[in-house]
Write a protein that holds these residues in place. Structure first.
Motif, PDB file in Angstrom:
ATOM      1  N   LEU A  85      42.732  42.450  18.913  1.00 48.70           N
ATOM      2  CA  LEU A  85      43.587  41.064  19.707  1.00 48.70           C
ATOM      3  C   LEU A  85      44.649  41.192  18.739  1.00 48.70           C
ATOM      4  CD1 LEU A  85      40.695  38.153  19.527  1.00 48.70           C
ATOM      5  CD2 LEU A  85      41.334  40.020  21.521  1.00 48.70           C
ATOM      6  N   PRO A 136      48.558  40.280  17.900  1.00 44.20           N
ATOM      7  CA  PRO A 136      48.895  38.880  17.918  1.00 44.20           C
ATOM      8  C   PRO A 136      49.889  38.336  18.878  1.00 44.20           C
ATOM      9  CG  PRO A 136      49.995  40.384  15.798  1.00 44.20           C
ATOM     10  CD  PRO A 136      49.095  40.783  16.798  1.00 44.20           C
ATOM     11  N   SER A 137      49.073  37.193  18.980  1.00 41.46           N
ATOM     12  CA  SER A 137      49.809  36.554  20.559  1.00 41.46           C
ATOM     13  C   SER A 137      51.606  35.524  20.868  1.00 41.46           C
ATOM     14  CB  SER A 137      48.704  35.138  20.479  1.00 41.46           C
ATOM     15  OG  SER A 137      49.009  34.253  19.760  1.00 41.46           O
ATOM     16  N   LEU A 138      51.694  35.568  21.671  1.00 37.45           N
ATOM     17  CA  LEU A 138      52.597  34.721  21.106  1.00 37.45           C
ATOM     18  C   LEU A 138      53.100  33.392  20.391  1.00 37.45           C
ATOM     19  CD1 LEU A 138      55.711  34.858  22.237  1.00 37.45           C
ATOM     20  CD2 LEU A 138      55.449  33.682  24.594  1.00 37.45           C
ATOM     21  N   GLU A 139      51.940  32.514  20.479  1.00 37.13           N
ATOM     22  CA  GLU A 139      51.515  31.688  19.597  1.00 37.13           C
ATOM     23  C   GLU A 139      51.718  32.000  18.391  1.00 37.13           C
ATOM     24  OE1 GLU A 139      48.657  28.035  18.844  1.00 37.13           O
ATOM     25  OE2 GLU A 139      48.565  29.266  20.813  1.00 37.13           O
ATOM     26  N   ASP A 140      50.999  33.568  17.742  1.00 36.53           N
ATOM     27  CA  ASP A 140      51.199  33.370  16.777  1.00 36.53           C
ATOM     28  C   ASP A 140      52.580  33.851  16.197  1.00 36.53           C
ATOM     29  OD1 ASP A 140      48.318  33.081  16.128  1.00 36.53           O
ATOM     30  OD2 ASP A 140      47.974  35.476  17.317  1.00 36.53           O
ATOM     31  N   GLU A 163      53.302  34.378  27.890  1.00 40.56           N
ATOM     32  CA  GLU A 163      53.406  35.686  27.533  1.00 40.56           C
ATOM     33  C   GLU A 163      53.897  37.271  28.530  1.00 40.56           C
ATOM     34  OE1 GLU A 163      50.372  37.139  23.731  1.00 40.56           O
ATOM     35  OE2 GLU A 163      49.956  35.489  24.799  1.00 40.56           O
ATOM     36  N   LEU A 205      57.677  41.077  24.171  1.00 38.56           N
ATOM     37  CA  LEU A 205      57.096  40.897  22.674  1.00 38.56           C
ATOM     38  C   LEU A 205      56.205  41.774  21.837  1.00 38.56           C
ATOM     39  CD1 LEU A 205      54.395  38.749  22.431  1.00 38.56           C
ATOM     40  CD2 LEU A 205      53.258  39.747  24.352  1.00 38.56           C
ATOM     41  N   ARG A 224      56.353  41.645  17.563  1.00 41.21           N
ATOM     42  CA  ARG A 224      54.942  41.805  16.994  1.00 41.21           C
ATOM     43  C   ARG A 224      55.258  43.426  16.031  1.00 41.21           C
ATOM     44  NH1 ARG A 224      51.253  42.404  22.258  1.00 41.21           N
ATOM     45  NH2 ARG A 224      50.722  40.324  22.379  1.00 41.21           N
ATOM     46  N   THR A 244      50.938  30.624  26.911  1.00 40.34           N
ATOM     47  CA  THR A 244      50.242  31.619  27.291  1.00 40.34           C
ATOM     48  C   THR A 244      50.592  32.479  28.500  1.00 40.34           C
ATOM     49  OG1 THR A 244      48.653  29.907  27.814  1.00 40.34           O
ATOM     50  CG2 THR A 244      48.092  31.545  25.910  1.00 40.34           C
TER      51      THR A 244
END
Length: 298
Positions: A281, A283-287, A193, A213, A217, A190
């Motif tokens: 939302l 996709p997060s960097l974790e996703d 990101e 990022l 995505r 987080t």
């Protein structure tokens, strides 16, 4: 623009074990690049090769057009390990003065460096009394000696509190603005990101993804998540209009492919004042990390 760090088709083997295979990447002046990967992915091996601590099996690595470990490369690179260790009997000021002398710089610069990393008030305290976060700041002050062209940082915010982390990244932003290249390894997804320009993902010794990022995505094409908050009494109406949604604590949750995002938003906004709020939302960097780190993608 000439890259500060260039790696071409890098392979490193330890006997029969391939730690890195065919890795190619570059870091431009002023660029902040995050290096992500699971334990054993090859991050530490890559950093050791960049620093000239271990030889590569094949490929090419240059730092400011110099070979790793050469005098020219060493003068251009600074390194901060995850667990920085210093002599506990020395004060922070004495430690930085010592490093300045080793680099042929004036010891009078020490206090300015400690001020930059927020340690001015503790400069005359023994390092043995410092917290882990404070020792990390001493390490960061040491990396700034000599205005390095490339900073290699391994979990640099380990042990820092949230305020100190924000200050740390603000300092990195300043260094990048001055032209320093930054290669940052971190598990704090987080954090990186929002504070890096480009992301590299290693998996089993191979570079499986790289880009901004937004680039990652687009490439991953993971679904978008939408949270819809209904006005009082309208949750059932919205559920009927969005049968794919799930009602959780008064809010409706649904996902859709990237290609259907605008159509889905149109359906939701068409509900008018039945909708109190809407969160989209991506996709997060974790996703993205979980998606790409499974291995090379087609």
């Amino acid at each position: 623009m000439t890259s500060t760090l260039t790696i071409s088709d890098l392979t490193k083997r330890f006997g029969e074990i391939a730690a890195l295979t065919g890795v190619s990447l570059s870091v431009a002046p002023g660029e902040r690049v995050a290096l992500l990967g699971h334990n054993g992915a090859g991050k530490s091996t890559l950093m050791k090769i960049i620093l000239g601590l271990i030889p590569m099996t094949s490929g090419q690595v240059t730092i400011c057009d110099a070979a790793p470990g050469s005098a020219a490369a060493r003068s251009a690179v600074a390194y901060l390990p995850e667990n920085a260790a210093f002599h506990p009997a020395l004060t922070g000021l004495e430690q930085i003065r010592h490093y300045l002398r080793l680099r042929g710089e004036s010891p009078s610069l020490a206090m300015g460096l400690l001020e930059k990393v927020g340690l001015a008030q503790a400069a005359r305290r023994r390092i043995g009394t410092y917290s882990k976060g404070m020792r990390q700041r001493v390490g960061l002050a040491q990396t700034l000696i000599g205005h390095p062209r490339l900073l290699v940082l391994d979990e640099p915010t380990s042990g820092l509190d949230p305020v100190s982390r924000r200050e740390f990244y603000a300092l990195l932003d300043d260094l990048a603005a001055q032209g320093a290249s930054i290669l940052l390894s971190s598990h704090a997804l987080t954090e990186v990101e929002a504070r890096t320009d480009r992301i590299l993902i290693l998996s089993k010794g191979r570079l499986v993804a790289e880009g901004s990022l937004a680039d990652l995505r687009r490439r991953a094409n993971l679904p978008v998540t939408l949270h819809v908050t209904a006005r009082n009494g309208y949750a059932s109406d919205i559920c009927a209009h969005l049968p794919e949604s799930i009602l959780v604590d008064g809010a409706l949750h649904l996902t859709c492919p990237q290609s259907e995002k605008l159509e889905t938003l149109g359906r939701i906004t068409g509900l008018g004042d039945k909708v109190a709020d809407l969160d989209v939302l991506p996709p997060s960097l974790e996703d993205l990390y979980a998606h790409f780190s499974r291995g090379p993608q087609p």
